[in-house]
Write a protein that holds these residues in place. Structure first.
Motif, mmCIF file in Angstrom:
data_model
loop_
_atom_site.group_PDB
_atom_site.id
_atom_site.type_symbol
_atom_site.label_atom_id
_atom_site.label_comp_id
_atom_site.label_asym_id
_atom_site.label_seq_id
_atom_site.Cartn_x
_atom_site.Cartn_y
_atom_site.Cartn_z
ATOM 1 N N LEU A 40 4.240 3.803 -6.166
ATOM 2 C CA LEU A 40 3.930 3.881 -4.658
ATOM 3 C C LEU A 40 5.239 3.860 -3.966
ATOM 4 C CD1 LEU A 40 1.058 1.218 -4.192
ATOM 5 C CD2 LEU A 40 0.956 3.851 -3.801
ATOM 6 N N ALA A 41 6.348 2.957 -4.223
ATOM 7 C CA ALA A 41 7.475 2.868 -3.543
ATOM 8 C C ALA A 41 8.526 3.861 -4.053
ATOM 9 C CB ALA A 41 7.932 1.541 -3.721
ATOM 10 N N GLY A 42 8.348 4.531 -5.238
ATOM 11 C CA GLY A 42 9.442 5.323 -5.714
ATOM 12 C C GLY A 42 10.657 4.447 -6.634
ATOM 13 N N GLY A 43 10.146 3.104 -6.861
ATOM 14 C CA GLY A 43 10.814 2.191 -7.376
ATOM 15 C C GLY A 43 10.809 0.896 -6.834
ATOM 16 N N PHE A 44 11.716 -0.222 -6.803
ATOM 17 C CA PHE A 44 11.551 -1.446 -6.164
ATOM 18 C C PHE A 44 11.874 -1.168 -4.687
ATOM 19 C CE2 PHE A 44 12.684 -2.747 -10.444
ATOM 20 C CZ PHE A 44 11.668 -3.291 -10.956
ATOM 21 N N ASP A 45 10.887 -1.497 -3.767
ATOM 22 C CA ASP A 45 11.078 -1.896 -2.423
ATOM 23 C C ASP A 45 9.927 -2.858 -1.933
ATOM 24 O OD1 ASP A 45 11.913 -1.484 0.116
ATOM 25 O OD2 ASP A 45 11.369 0.693 0.506
ATOM 26 N N ASP A 87 0.715 -1.131 -0.074
ATOM 27 C CA ASP A 87 -0.061 -0.057 -0.100
ATOM 28 C C ASP A 87 0.823 1.094 -0.108
ATOM 29 O OD1 ASP A 87 0.722 0.551 2.700
ATOM 30 O OD2 ASP A 87 -0.862 -0.335 3.541
ATOM 31 N N GLU A 88 0.316 2.410 0.283
ATOM 32 C CA GLU A 88 0.999 3.744 0.199
ATOM 33 C C GLU A 88 2.061 3.762 1.118
ATOM 34 O OE1 GLU A 88 -2.728 4.169 2.450
ATOM 35 O OE2 GLU A 88 -2.246 3.290 0.418
ATOM 36 N N THR A 89 1.838 2.973 2.238
ATOM 37 C CA THR A 89 2.976 3.271 3.514
ATOM 38 C C THR A 89 4.035 2.124 3.329
ATOM 39 O OG1 THR A 89 1.760 1.718 5.042
ATOM 40 C CG2 THR A 89 1.071 4.112 4.896
ATOM 41 N N LEU A 90 3.834 1.385 2.049
ATOM 42 C CA LEU A 90 4.642 0.046 1.885
ATOM 43 C C LEU A 90 4.545 -1.302 2.705
ATOM 44 C CD1 LEU A 90 8.316 1.996 1.672
ATOM 45 C CD2 LEU A 90 6.394 1.814 -0.139
ATOM 46 N N ILE A 91 3.296 -1.339 3.090
ATOM 47 C CA ILE A 91 2.922 -2.324 3.857
ATOM 48 C C ILE A 91 2.232 -3.517 3.010
ATOM 49 C CG2 ILE A 91 1.222 -3.343 5.687
ATOM 50 C CD1 ILE A 91 3.574 -2.209 6.974
ATOM 51 N N PRO A 92 2.519 -4.824 3.030
ATOM 52 C CA PRO A 92 1.915 -5.783 2.046
ATOM 53 C C PRO A 92 0.227 -5.787 2.065
ATOM 54 C CG PRO A 92 3.602 -6.683 3.143
ATOM 55 C CD PRO A 92 3.544 -5.473 3.847
ATOM 56 N N LEU A 93 0.001 -5.928 0.780
ATOM 57 C CA LEU A 93 -1.689 -5.826 0.715
ATOM 58 C C LEU A 93 -2.266 -7.347 1.039
ATOM 59 C CD1 LEU A 93 -1.984 -3.889 -2.864
ATOM 60 C CD2 LEU A 93 -2.589 -3.088 -0.246
ATOM 61 N N ALA A 94 -3.314 -7.559 1.017
ATOM 62 C CA ALA A 94 -4.061 -8.697 1.253
ATOM 63 C C ALA A 94 -3.513 -10.165 0.507
ATOM 64 C CB ALA A 94 -5.360 -8.757 0.997
ATOM 65 N N ALA A 95 -3.088 -10.006 -0.757
ATOM 66 C CA ALA A 95 -2.611 -11.197 -1.331
ATOM 67 C C ALA A 95 -1.349 -11.129 -2.401
ATOM 68 C CB ALA A 95 -3.792 -11.711 -2.312
ATOM 69 N N ALA A 96 -0.646 -11.946 -2.411
ATOM 70 C CA ALA A 96 0.386 -12.017 -3.219
ATOM 71 C C ALA A 96 0.166 -11.787 -4.739
ATOM 72 C CB ALA A 96 1.484 -13.152 -2.765
#
Length: 350
Positions: A248-253, A210-219
């Protein structure tokens, strides 16, 4: 194998930081410091035999207290925990919020900011350095007193073996990783970008955020997306794509779910210009690939080099972000009487 322990520097509060150096017969070497059990220097040859340092860091100790985890061991929980909160065995815990609304890499004073006790060791794989740390009950809000060790072994064929071990007096989330930033072209004297490095990650799924870099519900599957590194490709090839996750992450994170189980390949990084290659193997379920999005040139490192955006990248073997709040993720709870034991190996070649 040549080895030596010397005084690296003295911190402003008077604490002495030692540097432990292991150099093999090829001239490749790793230098480790007590502060953060960090890799301060890692120098390996290119295809012409020229040895260069390939990790970001500093020539003095104090900057490691402020830098974003350069070379350090991070914990008690690597990566993010949503809102810094979790429940465990009927108790609720609140951690320090040091990454927007979330807790990151163990909090405001995680393992990376602490002084570890170092000692020379002899192992079945060769000589090394073991760093030990006692994390008291309530440290940064986490339950249980944890004793943790990280053993680095450097071999004649330029393998860096990292063995983690830990025990706790109470059930606690535990997720530890090595947070070096790599540039295989060499940190000093290169053009300062890893965009042309070729990366392979053997993972068919990753964790959208999500916008705070926390994983969403599913892979999500990596197929037909910028996140597909199953075949080697340049790090920068898809960074300019319009993928929402990259924005969202400004790249890969993000965290990749590595295919298979047990001690297996989790990443390969290759620099076509120098010929240097890094192969990473681990027994952990995930790999966080961070493309240095927030490095902005304000940090001056070794030899005064300013670390600009995407001058290096991190490849962190670990459990998944926010695992304490996700029963669908692999369990990262360390319980009394249990031993946490894990190995990650970095192999350099050219």
């Amino acid at each position: 194998m040549h080895r030596e322990c010397t005084i690296f520097d003295t911190l402003p509060d008077g604490r002495t930081v030692r540097r432990w150096r292991l150099r093999n017969d090829e001239g490749a070497e790793v230098c480790l410091i007590d502060l953060g059990a960090a890799i301060q220097r890692l120098a390996v040859p290119d295809r012409s035999g020229i040895v260069a340092d390939v990790v970001l860091g500093f020539d003095s100790a104090a900057p490691y207290l402020e830098a974003p985890y350069f070379g350090a061991v991070v914990g008690r929980f690597a990566n993010r925990i949503r809102n810094g909160r979790f429940e465990l065995e009927g108790n609720a815990y609140q951690l320090a919020l040091n990454d927007g609304p979330n807790s990151l890499h163990g909090g405001a004073r995680g393992f990376d900011k602490q002084m570890w006790a170092g000692e020379w060791v002899e192992t079945g794989d060769g000589p090394g350095v073991r760093f030990s740390l006692d994390s008291p009950d309530g440290d940064e809000g986490y339950p249980g007193a944890v004793t943790v060790s990280v053993t680095y072994v450097w071999t004649e064929d330029s393998r860096l073996i990292v063995d983690y071990a830990a025990r706790s007096t109470r059930a606690t989330p535990f997720n530890i990783t090595q947070h070096s930033y790599f540039n295989l072209a060499g940190v000093v004297g290169s053009e300062g970008s890893v965009l042309d490095h070729e990366l392979t990650i053997p993972a068919s799924r990753y964790l959208p955020i999500d916008e705070t870099l926390i994983p969403l519900a599913a892979a999500a599957p990596v197929q037909d997306s910028a996140f597909d590194f199953r075949t080697a490709k340049a790090v920068g090839r898809d960074l300019g794509s319009q993928h929402e996750q990259l924005a969202l992450a400004g790249g890969f994170d993000h965290n990749w779910i590595i295919d298979g189980s047990g001690f297996r390949p989790v990443a390969r990084l290759h620099d076509p210009a120098s010929g240097r290659t890094l192969d990473i193997r681990s027994d952990l379920p995930g790999l966080q690939f961070y493309s240095g999005n927030f490095l902005d040139g304000t940090i001056a490192g070794k030899a005064g080099v300013h670390y600009g955006r995407r001058c290096a990248l991190a490849l962190e073997t670990q459990y998944f972000p926010d695992s304490p709040n996700r029963p669908d993720f692999p369990d990262c709870t360390l319980r009394p009487g249990a031993l946490f034991s894990s190995r990650t190996m970095f192999t350099f070649s050219c």
